[in-house]
Design a protein around this motif. Structure first.
Motif, short mmCIF file in Angstrom:
data_model
loop_
_atom_site.label_atom_id
_atom_site.label_comp_id
_atom_site.label_asym_id
_atom_site.label_seq_id
_atom_site.Cartn_x
_atom_site.Cartn_y
_atom_site.Cartn_z
N ASN A 136 0.73 -1.23 -0.04
CA ASN A 136 -0.08 -0.13 -0.01
C ASN A 136 0.91 1.24 0.08
O ASN A 136 1.66 1.26 0.85
CB ASN A 136 -0.76 0.05 1.17
N ARG A 138 0.33 4.20 0.76
CA ARG A 138 0.21 5.11 2.10
C ARG A 138 1.07 4.53 3.21
O ARG A 138 1.74 5.19 3.92
CB ARG A 138 -1.27 5.16 2.71
N ASP A 139 1.41 3.13 3.21
CA ASP A 139 1.96 2.45 4.26
C ASP A 139 3.55 2.93 4.12
O ASP A 139 4.26 3.27 5.03
CB ASP A 139 2.04 0.95 4.07
N GLU A 141 4.71 5.55 2.43
CA GLU A 141 4.58 7.06 2.83
C GLU A 141 4.77 7.40 4.32
O GLU A 141 5.62 8.19 4.80
CB GLU A 141 3.38 7.77 2.52
#
Length: 181
Positions: A136, A138-139, A141
């Protein structure tokens, strides 16, 4: 802080056959990791290869294994942090280097936990941001933000290779240009 080649140790974390296809940007990751490791090899920086639960996740992908050479053993681990494994920790310590440079997957699990543990052990820790990924985005980031908060240095593969090289105008520079272009 300057990242010096003579003080650097590279750790290649879990670029494995069953894990790599799940990465958000697997193609770009493999291209960058391959370039980075070609440069590491050119410069003779010592390298440690880890694999998480090899039975379940498979071997390191062929592109990575072939670059490091079949004679390069991998270190099996079950803990997410590579440094929680005694054999890996002994190998890192035996190298006598003060800077641990990390690339691998997943950014928010094994790379992050290894980086935090290395920092706690007194190493300067550098994460090659274009050579890490997560399933993912977002993970990844959030992991990068957490790393910065923990005092871990972030760089890119081209930046660190040229920092290690330190100068232009010789055969190694010309070889490095072929790698990074």
């Amino acid at each position: 802080m300057r990242i010096l080649p003579e003080d650097s140790l590279v750790m290649v974390v879990d670029y494995q056959e069953r894990l790599m296809p799940a990465m958000a940007n697997q193609e770009a990751l493999l291209i960058q990791a391959t370039r980075w490791l070609l440069g590491v090899k050119l410069l003779g920086i010592p390298t440690i290869l880890t694999q998480q639960n090899t039975k379940g996740l498979g071997m390191s992908v062929e592109a990575i294994r072939s670059l490091l050479g079949s004679e390069k053993p991998y270190f099996e681990k079950i803990a997410f942090s590579a440094l929680a494994d005694e054999a890996i920790l002994r190998e890192v310590e035996s190298q006598g280097r003060g800077t641990l440079v990390l690339g691998g997957i997943e950014a928010h699990v094994c790379v992050l936990q290894t980086a935090i543990d290395a920092k706690a052990l007194g190493y300067e820790v550098v994460v090659v941001s274009d050579c890490i990924d997560s399933r993912n985005p977002r993970d990844k980031e959030i992991a990068l933000r957490r790393m910065e908060q923990e005092g871990i240095w972030l760089t890119t593969s081209e930046s660190i290779l040229l920092e290690w090289l330190q100068r232009a105008g010789d055969d190694r520079f010309r070889e490095m240009l072929k790698i990074i272009k």
